[in-house]
Enzyme design. Sequence first.
Site, PDB file in Angstrom:
ATOM      1  N   LEU A  10      32.791  42.367  74.257  1.00 33.39           N
ATOM      2  CA  LEU A  10      32.320  42.157  75.689  1.00 33.39           C
ATOM      3  C   LEU A  10      32.084  40.685  75.911  1.00 33.39           C
ATOM      4  CD1 LEU A  10      29.495  44.632  75.574  1.00 33.39           C
ATOM      5  CD2 LEU A  10      31.525  44.982  77.075  1.00 33.39           C
ATOM      6  N   ASP A  11      33.066  40.062  77.102  1.00 38.01           N
ATOM      7  CA  ASP A  11      32.767  38.984  77.477  1.00 38.01           C
ATOM      8  C   ASP A  11      31.392  38.755  78.174  1.00 38.01           C
ATOM      9  OD1 ASP A  11      33.646  36.073  78.407  1.00 38.01           O
ATOM     10  OD2 ASP A  11      33.633  36.996  80.378  1.00 38.01           O
TER      11      ASP A  11
END
Length: 230
Positions: A10-11
Site C-alpha cells: 500500500l502506498d
Amino acid sequence: MLPKFDLILLDADGTLFDYDRAETMALAKLFDVHQFTYGPEVLARYREINGAVWADFEQGRMSKQELQSTRFERLLAAFGLTGDGATFNSEYLDYLGEGSFLLPGAEEVCRELSKQCKLVIATNGIAKTQRKRLSLSPIKDFIDCIVVSEETGYQKPQTGFFEYAFNLCGHTERSRALMVGDSLTADIAGGKAFGIATCWYNPYSKPVAPEYRADHEVSELKELLPIILD
C-alpha cells in the site's frame, strides 16, 4: 474463502494518508514559526517545486538528500526569502510527521484486509516522517511492516525496491501480491515492471495512458475489498 492476494503493498501518501491536508498544515506552521507571510500562492508554488524534484528523484536524477534541501532553497528564492534549505526542510518534516490524517475508508479497509492478508506500506517518502505518521495513526496495528525508499537504496518504480519489500516480508510468490497506489509512474509502473498485480487508486477519475493501465482501478478505497477478498 481465501483471499486472492496474500501480500498487499500500500502506498502511503495520497492512498492511505491525506497528504494534502498534512502538507498544508506543515507548510503553514513552518512559515508562521519563521514569521513569513503565508498564503495560497506559497502552497501552490511549493507543490509545483516539490512535484518537479520528486519526479527527478523517481527518475534517478536527484538524490533524496538533494531533494530535501533543493525544494526549500527554490521556494525561499521564489519569494525573496532567506534561510537554509536543509534546515527549513528538517523543520517541515517534523511538522509533517504530526499530520497522520487518513483518507476516507483507509482505517476500515486496513482493518478488514489485515484479518487475511499481510499489509505493507510501500512508500517513497521520508523515513522519519512516514514512521512517525504511522505510529500516530489508527492503522498502525494493521500494518505488518513499512518499506521506505531511503532505507532500501531504491525507490519506486525501481524493481530493487520491490525485491527489498519481498525479502523483508518473507514473500516469494509474485502472483499472490498486489500493489495499490495513486501514482501511475511510481506505484503502477513499478508493480507492473516487477511482475505483480496492480491497482490504481483514482479518486478523481483521471484518464490513463495505455502503457500505465493497471490490472484494477478504484475510486474509493472500500472498492479494494471485493477485489482482494472475494
